[in-house]
Design a protein around this motif. Structure first.
Motif, PDB file in Angstrom:
ATOM      1  N   GLU A 153     -11.384   7.703  30.449  1.00  0.00           N
ATOM      2  CA  GLU A 153     -11.306   7.894  28.998  1.00  0.00           C
ATOM      3  C   GLU A 153     -10.048   8.612  28.523  1.00  0.00           C
ATOM      4  O   GLU A 153      -9.804   8.708  27.325  1.00  0.00           O
ATOM      5  CB  GLU A 153     -12.536   8.665  28.523  1.00  0.00           C
ATOM      6  N   LYS A 154      -9.234   9.110  29.454  1.00  0.00           N
ATOM      7  CA  LYS A 154      -8.033   9.850  29.056  1.00  0.00           C
ATOM      8  C   LYS A 154      -6.932   8.886  28.627  1.00  0.00           C
ATOM      9  O   LYS A 154      -6.606   7.937  29.340  1.00  0.00           O
ATOM     10  CB  LYS A 154      -7.540  10.730  30.193  1.00  0.00           C
ATOM     11  N   VAL A 155      -6.356   9.161  27.446  1.00  0.00           N
ATOM     12  CA  VAL A 155      -5.301   8.309  26.894  1.00  0.00           C
ATOM     13  C   VAL A 155      -4.237   9.159  26.223  1.00  0.00           C
ATOM     14  O   VAL A 155      -4.449  10.339  25.943  1.00  0.00           O
ATOM     15  CB  VAL A 155      -5.863   7.282  25.872  1.00  0.00           C
ATOM     16  N   ALA A 156      -3.112   8.530  25.939  1.00  0.00           N
ATOM     17  CA  ALA A 156      -2.069   9.125  25.108  1.00  0.00           C
ATOM     18  C   ALA A 156      -1.533   8.029  24.192  1.00  0.00           C
ATOM     19  O   ALA A 156      -1.282   6.902  24.637  1.00  0.00           O
ATOM     20  CB  ALA A 156      -0.948   9.711  25.957  1.00  0.00           C
ATOM     21  N   LEU A 157      -1.382   8.368  22.929  1.00  0.00           N
ATOM     22  CA  LEU A 157      -0.802   7.454  21.947  1.00  0.00           C
ATOM     23  C   LEU A 157       0.480   8.078  21.438  1.00  0.00           C
ATOM     24  O   LEU A 157       0.476   9.229  20.991  1.00  0.00           O
ATOM     25  CB  LEU A 157      -1.768   7.231  20.776  1.00  0.00           C
ATOM     26  N   VAL A 158       1.572   7.333  21.499  1.00  0.00           N
ATOM     27  CA  VAL A 158       2.856   7.799  20.974  1.00  0.00           C
ATOM     28  C   VAL A 158       3.228   6.938  19.773  1.00  0.00           C
ATOM     29  O   VAL A 158       3.183   5.708  19.835  1.00  0.00           O
ATOM     30  CB  VAL A 158       3.971   7.713  22.048  1.00  0.00           C
ATOM     31  N   VAL A 159       3.569   7.617  18.681  1.00  0.00           N
ATOM     32  CA  VAL A 159       4.080   6.965  17.480  1.00  0.00           C
ATOM     33  C   VAL A 159       5.422   7.614  17.202  1.00  0.00           C
ATOM     34  O   VAL A 159       5.514   8.839  17.088  1.00  0.00           O
ATOM     35  CB  VAL A 159       3.125   7.164  16.286  1.00  0.00           C
ATOM     36  N   ASP A 160       6.482   6.814  17.137  1.00  0.00           N
ATOM     37  CA  ASP A 160       7.806   7.383  16.917  1.00  0.00           C
ATOM     38  C   ASP A 160       8.690   6.409  16.158  1.00  0.00           C
ATOM     39  O   ASP A 160       8.347   5.243  15.974  1.00  0.00           O
ATOM     40  CB  ASP A 160       8.462   7.798  18.236  1.00  0.00           C
ATOM     41  N   ASP A 161       9.812   6.915  15.695  1.00  0.00           N
ATOM     42  CA  ASP A 161      10.811   6.065  15.061  1.00  0.00           C
ATOM     43  C   ASP A 161      12.168   6.749  15.112  1.00  0.00           C
ATOM     44  O   ASP A 161      12.279   7.910  15.509  1.00  0.00           O
ATOM     45  CB  ASP A 161      10.428   5.685  13.624  1.00  0.00           C
TER      46      ASP A 161
END
Length: 140
Positions: free
Chosen positions: A64-72
């Motif tokens: 269940e471990k995740v990472a979400l990256v949002v960048d610009d």
């Protein structure tokens, strides 16, 4: 509150993120995803075409471990980036039918991420010299 107002604005304006999950053999998988902030639950909801058949969806059933990256990138001269990394716990969820950007029906299965750690960089400060910016890390 998990996210600060400028981070929520950044999330709402973003069009794409990258979700990292863990495959059964322990190696990471990183996938581009569309997402939305679920204000009622304080989660990040990730929807898509054929989501229930995707590897990322199967991965979270095992880990269940995740990472979400949002960048610009807001400028190339000077080089200026903004980044929000959301580490958390993901679950498989089902919602009602929805439509994608092209009007096509999306899978009712989604990945729902509950934030546990937020790492933010450059979102609230577009004035300071890029190399003077500090990374902000906090538990959600």
């Amino acid at each position: 509150m998990t996210f600060k107002s400028h981070e929520l604005e950044f999330l709402r304006d973003a069009e794409l993120g990258r979700l990292a999950t863990i495959q059964p053999d322990g190696t990471p998988q990183n996938s581009p995803v569309a997402f939305s902030y679920n204000e009622a639950l304080g989660t990040i909801d990730i929807a898509g075409y054929r989501m229930s058949k995707s590897q990322k969806f199967r991965n979270i059933a095992r880990n269940e471990k995740v990472a979400l990256v949002v960048d610009d990138i807001t400028s190339r001269d000077p080089w200026r980036v903004r980044c929000l990394e959301i580490r958390g716990i993901a679950e498989q969820a089902v919602i009602g039918a929805s439509r994608g950007a092209a009007g096509d029906e999306l899978d009712s299965a989604i990945i729902r991420v509950t934030p546990k750690r937020v790492i933010s960089f450059g979102i609230d400060d577009q004035v300071s010299e890029p190399h003077q910016l500090e990374v902000e890390r906090r538990d959600a």
